[in-house]
Design a protein around this motif. Structure first.
Motif, PDB file in Angstrom:
ATOM      1  N   GLU A  69     -10.137 -17.403  -0.479  1.00  0.00           N
ATOM      2  CA  GLU A  69     -10.589 -18.126   0.711  1.00  0.00           C
ATOM      3  C   GLU A  69      -9.456 -18.916   1.357  1.00  0.00           C
ATOM      4  O   GLU A  69      -9.447 -19.125   2.578  1.00  0.00           O
ATOM      5  N   PHE A  70      -8.500 -19.374   0.572  1.00  0.00           N
ATOM      6  CA  PHE A  70      -7.318 -20.048   1.113  1.00  0.00           C
ATOM      7  C   PHE A  70      -6.566 -19.081   2.025  1.00  0.00           C
ATOM      8  O   PHE A  70      -6.187 -19.429   3.159  1.00  0.00           O
ATOM      9  N   LEU A  71      -6.332 -17.865   1.553  1.00  0.00           N
ATOM     10  CA  LEU A  71      -5.586 -16.882   2.334  1.00  0.00           C
ATOM     11  C   LEU A  71      -6.367 -16.435   3.568  1.00  0.00           C
ATOM     12  O   LEU A  71      -5.782 -16.224   4.638  1.00  0.00           O
ATOM     13  N   ASP A  72      -7.688 -16.304   3.435  1.00  0.00           N
ATOM     14  CA  ASP A  72      -8.504 -15.927   4.595  1.00  0.00           C
ATOM     15  C   ASP A  72      -8.441 -16.996   5.682  1.00  0.00           C
ATOM     16  O   ASP A  72      -8.266 -16.684   6.869  1.00  0.00           O
ATOM     17  N   ARG A  73      -8.594 -18.253   5.275  1.00  0.00           N
ATOM     18  CA  ARG A  73      -8.543 -19.347   6.250  1.00  0.00           C
ATOM     19  C   ARG A  73      -7.149 -19.481   6.867  1.00  0.00           C
ATOM     20  O   ARG A  73      -6.998 -19.720   8.064  1.00  0.00           O
ATOM     21  N   ALA A  74      -6.121 -19.305   6.026  1.00  0.00           N
ATOM     22  CA  ALA A  74      -4.748 -19.381   6.521  1.00  0.00           C
ATOM     23  C   ALA A  74      -4.494 -18.286   7.553  1.00  0.00           C
ATOM     24  O   ALA A  74      -3.867 -18.527   8.597  1.00  0.00           O
ATOM     25  N   ASP A  75      -4.975 -17.095   7.283  1.00  0.00           N
ATOM     26  CA  ASP A  75      -4.788 -15.979   8.216  1.00  0.00           C
ATOM     27  C   ASP A  75      -5.434 -16.285   9.559  1.00  0.00           C
ATOM     28  O   ASP A  75      -4.864 -16.004  10.623  1.00  0.00           O
ATOM     29  N   GLU A  76      -6.617 -16.884   9.499  1.00  0.00           N
ATOM     30  CA  GLU A  76      -7.347 -17.219  10.727  1.00  0.00           C
ATOM     31  C   GLU A  76      -6.635 -18.306  11.523  1.00  0.00           C
ATOM     32  O   GLU A  76      -6.421 -18.171  12.735  1.00  0.00           O
ATOM     33  N   VAL A  77      -6.261 -19.390  10.833  1.00  0.00           N
ATOM     34  CA  VAL A  77      -5.623 -20.527  11.514  1.00  0.00           C
ATOM     35  C   VAL A  77      -4.251 -20.150  12.057  1.00  0.00           C
ATOM     36  O   VAL A  77      -3.858 -20.573  13.160  1.00  0.00           O
ATOM     37  N   LEU A  78      -3.500 -19.352  11.304  1.00  0.00           N
ATOM     38  CA  LEU A  78      -2.149 -18.975  11.714  1.00  0.00           C
ATOM     39  C   LEU A  78      -2.136 -17.778  12.655  1.00  0.00           C
ATOM     40  O   LEU A  78      -1.074 -17.366  13.121  1.00  0.00           O
ATOM     41  N   ARG A  79      -3.324 -17.209  12.917  1.00  0.00           N
ATOM     42  CA  ARG A  79      -3.458 -16.044  13.791  1.00  0.00           C
ATOM     43  C   ARG A  79      -2.520 -14.926  13.338  1.00  0.00           C
ATOM     44  O   ARG A  79      -1.790 -14.319  14.126  1.00  0.00           O
ATOM     45  N   ALA A  80      -2.588 -14.662  12.053  1.00  0.00           N
ATOM     46  CA  ALA A  80      -1.691 -13.680  11.451  1.00  0.00           C
ATOM     47  C   ALA A  80      -2.218 -12.253  11.549  1.00  0.00           C
ATOM     48  O   ALA A  80      -1.554 -11.313  11.103  1.00  0.00           O
ATOM     49  N   GLU A  81      -3.410 -12.090  12.091  1.00  0.00           N
ATOM     50  CA  GLU A  81      -3.997 -10.771  12.326  1.00  0.00           C
ATOM     51  C   GLU A  81      -4.051  -9.919  11.053  1.00  0.00           C
ATOM     52  O   GLU A  81      -3.734  -8.733  11.047  1.00  0.00           O
ATOM     53  N   GLY A  82      -4.432 -10.573   9.950  1.00  0.00           N
ATOM     54  CA  GLY A  82      -4.629  -9.849   8.699  1.00  0.00           C
ATOM     55  C   GLY A  82      -3.413  -9.772   7.800  1.00  0.00           C
ATOM     56  O   GLY A  82      -3.518  -9.337   6.647  1.00  0.00           O
ATOM     57  N   LYS A  83      -2.257 -10.203   8.287  1.00  0.00           N
ATOM     58  CA  LYS A  83      -1.033 -10.074   7.482  1.00  0.00           C
ATOM     59  C   LYS A  83      -1.019 -11.027   6.291  1.00  0.00           C
ATOM     60  O   LYS A  83      -0.493 -10.678   5.227  1.00  0.00           O
ATOM     61  N   VAL A  84      -1.581 -12.222   6.445  1.00  0.00           N
ATOM     62  CA  VAL A  84      -1.659 -13.157   5.319  1.00  0.00           C
ATOM     63  C   VAL A  84      -2.806 -12.759   4.392  1.00  0.00           C
ATOM     64  O   VAL A  84      -2.654 -12.734   3.161  1.00  0.00           O
ATOM     65  N   ALA A  85      -3.941 -12.426   4.968  1.00  0.00           N
ATOM     66  CA  ALA A  85      -5.090 -12.025   4.147  1.00  0.00           C
ATOM     67  C   ALA A  85      -4.780 -10.779   3.337  1.00  0.00           C
ATOM     68  O   ALA A  85      -5.345 -10.574   2.250  1.00  0.00           O
ATOM     69  N   ALA A  86      -3.879  -9.933   3.829  1.00  0.00           N
ATOM     70  CA  ALA A  86      -3.533  -8.693   3.119  1.00  0.00           C
ATOM     71  C   ALA A  86      -2.868  -8.954   1.780  1.00  0.00           C
ATOM     72  O   ALA A  86      -2.789  -8.052   0.937  1.00  0.00           O
ATOM     73  N   MET A  87      -2.401 -10.176   1.569  1.00  0.00           N
ATOM     74  CA  MET A  87      -1.737 -10.498   0.305  1.00  0.00           C
ATOM     75  C   MET A  87      -2.730 -10.780  -0.814  1.00  0.00           C
ATOM     76  O   MET A  87      -2.338 -11.013  -1.955  1.00  0.00           O
ATOM     77  N   LYS A  88      -4.029 -10.747  -0.517  1.00  0.00           N
ATOM     78  CA  LYS A  88      -5.032 -11.074  -1.541  1.00  0.00           C
ATOM     79  C   LYS A  88      -4.984 -10.129  -2.727  1.00  0.00           C
ATOM     80  O   LYS A  88      -5.170 -10.548  -3.870  1.00  0.00           O
ATOM     81  N   ASP A  89      -4.748  -8.845  -2.483  1.00  0.00           N
ATOM     82  CA  ASP A  89      -4.710  -7.890  -3.598  1.00  0.00           C
ATOM     83  C   ASP A  89      -3.567  -8.199  -4.553  1.00  0.00           C
ATOM     84  O   ASP A  89      -3.730  -8.162  -5.774  1.00  0.00           O
ATOM     85  N   ASP A  90      -2.386  -8.490  -3.986  1.00  0.00           N
ATOM     86  CA  ASP A  90      -1.237  -8.824  -4.832  1.00  0.00           C
ATOM     87  C   ASP A  90      -1.490 -10.103  -5.625  1.00  0.00           C
ATOM     88  O   ASP A  90      -1.144 -10.197  -6.805  1.00  0.00           O
ATOM     89  N   VAL A  91      -2.094 -11.085  -4.953  1.00  0.00           N
ATOM     90  CA  VAL A  91      -2.383 -12.350  -5.621  1.00  0.00           C
ATOM     91  C   VAL A  91      -3.431 -12.150  -6.714  1.00  0.00           C
ATOM     92  O   VAL A  91      -3.334 -12.732  -7.798  1.00  0.00           O
ATOM     93  N   ALA A  92      -4.430 -11.306  -6.449  1.00  0.00           N
ATOM     94  CA  ALA A  92      -5.473 -11.054  -7.446  1.00  0.00           C
ATOM     95  C   ALA A  92      -4.875 -10.440  -8.704  1.00  0.00           C
ATOM     96  O   ALA A  92      -5.240 -10.806  -9.824  1.00  0.00           O
ATOM     97  N   GLN A  93      -3.935  -9.518  -8.530  1.00  0.00           N
ATOM     98  CA  GLN A  93      -3.278  -8.916  -9.691  1.00  0.00           C
ATOM     99  C   GLN A  93      -2.457  -9.946 -10.445  1.00  0.00           C
ATOM    100  O   GLN A  93      -2.435  -9.967 -11.680  1.00  0.00           O
ATOM    101  N   ALA A  94      -1.762 -10.823  -9.707  1.00  0.00           N
ATOM    102  CA  ALA A  94      -0.908 -11.836 -10.344  1.00  0.00           C
ATOM    103  C   ALA A  94      -1.726 -12.855 -11.116  1.00  0.00           C
ATOM    104  O   ALA A  94      -1.217 -13.510 -12.031  1.00  0.00           O
TER     105      ALA A  94
END
Length: 284
Positions: A69-94
């Protein structure tokens, strides 16, 4: 609802002796670059996504693992168009321990997996309650955060059992005692037996029970795992206490394959085994 009091959540901490720290540090740097790129201070950014400034600092410096949810909110606020939220898979593995990630990678690439388990129910077959009970029994004692981290990792591995996936073939031989031992209590045991019956109905899974009253047993040397990757030779995997060994030497693997074949021939058939588990469930 997001915490905004700046307090740290224990399960965010990466294992600094694990290679996951490099991933988390890289994610933190990317978030910081996006934040500074839009001209926001940490305090402003934290307020916008619903987290404390201290949490933002620790995420950006690689000291905390950001939640989805941190990454989802960050993506929205930063208007990253999914580029920040896309890191969720890597973070989940880590988030999972390295030894679990390594084993999960092997299992995901496997078209055939054979397991003989003599101590407890094998990880891919465990219920959440059973897995949690096992980790809470560890000595030296695991913290609650480490217990939950390991439970989540174990459950994540079970995705390969999904018939909608690549459908590898699984065979499991469980010692009878692993079914009878009430680890976690009788309710947990019943739930685990029900889970075995459920998984045993899958067309790509065969579960066999090794009876305790046999006077000849080829598995007295300990647990065995055999993994056949999509490309390459069959591998053996042995684990005991804190020690793990991946076996690639063809001669050693052939020995394990022969041993596993004999174990399967000595165990109850898959149909007999499910009948046995149903009977045991009725007695529990």
């Amino acid at each position: 609802m997001y915490a905004n009091d700046g307090t740290d959540e224990p399960d965010w901490e990466p294992d600094l002796e694990d290679d996951s720290s490099a991933v988390i540090e890289a994610v933190g740097r990317q978030i910081k670059l996006w934040r500074t790129g839009v001209g926001m201070s940490r305090a402003e950014f934290g307020a916008a996504i619903g987290y404390g400034e201290a949490q933002v600092y620790k995420v950006e410096s690689g000291q905390r693992i950001p939640k989805p949810e941190f990454l989802d909110r960050a993506d929205e606020v930063l208007r990253a168009e999914g580029k920040v939220a896309a890191m969720k898979d890597d973070v989940a593995q880590a988030r999972y321990p390295k030894k679990v990630r390594d084993l999960a990678r092997l299992e995901r690439d496997t078209v055939e997996l054979g397991v003989y388990a003599n101590h407890n129910i094998f990880g891919l077959l465990q219920t959440e309650d059973y897995a949690r009970a096992l980790f809470r029994m560890r000595r030296p004692v695991f913290s609650d955060e480490v217990v939950e981290r390991n439970v989540a990792a174990r459950l994540a591995r079970q995705a390969i059992l999904d018939p909608a996936s690549t459908v590898p073939v699984f065979t499991f031989v469980q010692e009878e005692v692993t079914l009878r031992r009430p680890l976690g209590g009788r309710l947990v045991q019943r739930g685990q037996l029900e889970r075995l019956l459920e998984i045993g109905q899958l067309r790509n899974v065969e579960i066999q029970v090794m009876p305790t009253d046999l006077d000849d047993h080829a598995g007295m040397g300990g647990e065995i795992q055999l993994l056949k990757p999509r490309s390459g030779e069959t591998l053996g995997y042995l684990e005991a206490q804190r020690y793990r060994r991946l076996i690639s030497d063809p001669a050693e693997v052939r020995f394990l394959e022969m041993q596993y074949g004999i174990i399967r021939s000595q165990a109850l058939t898959p149909r007999q085994s499910l009948t046995f588990i149903e009977k045991l469930l009725g007695e529990t």
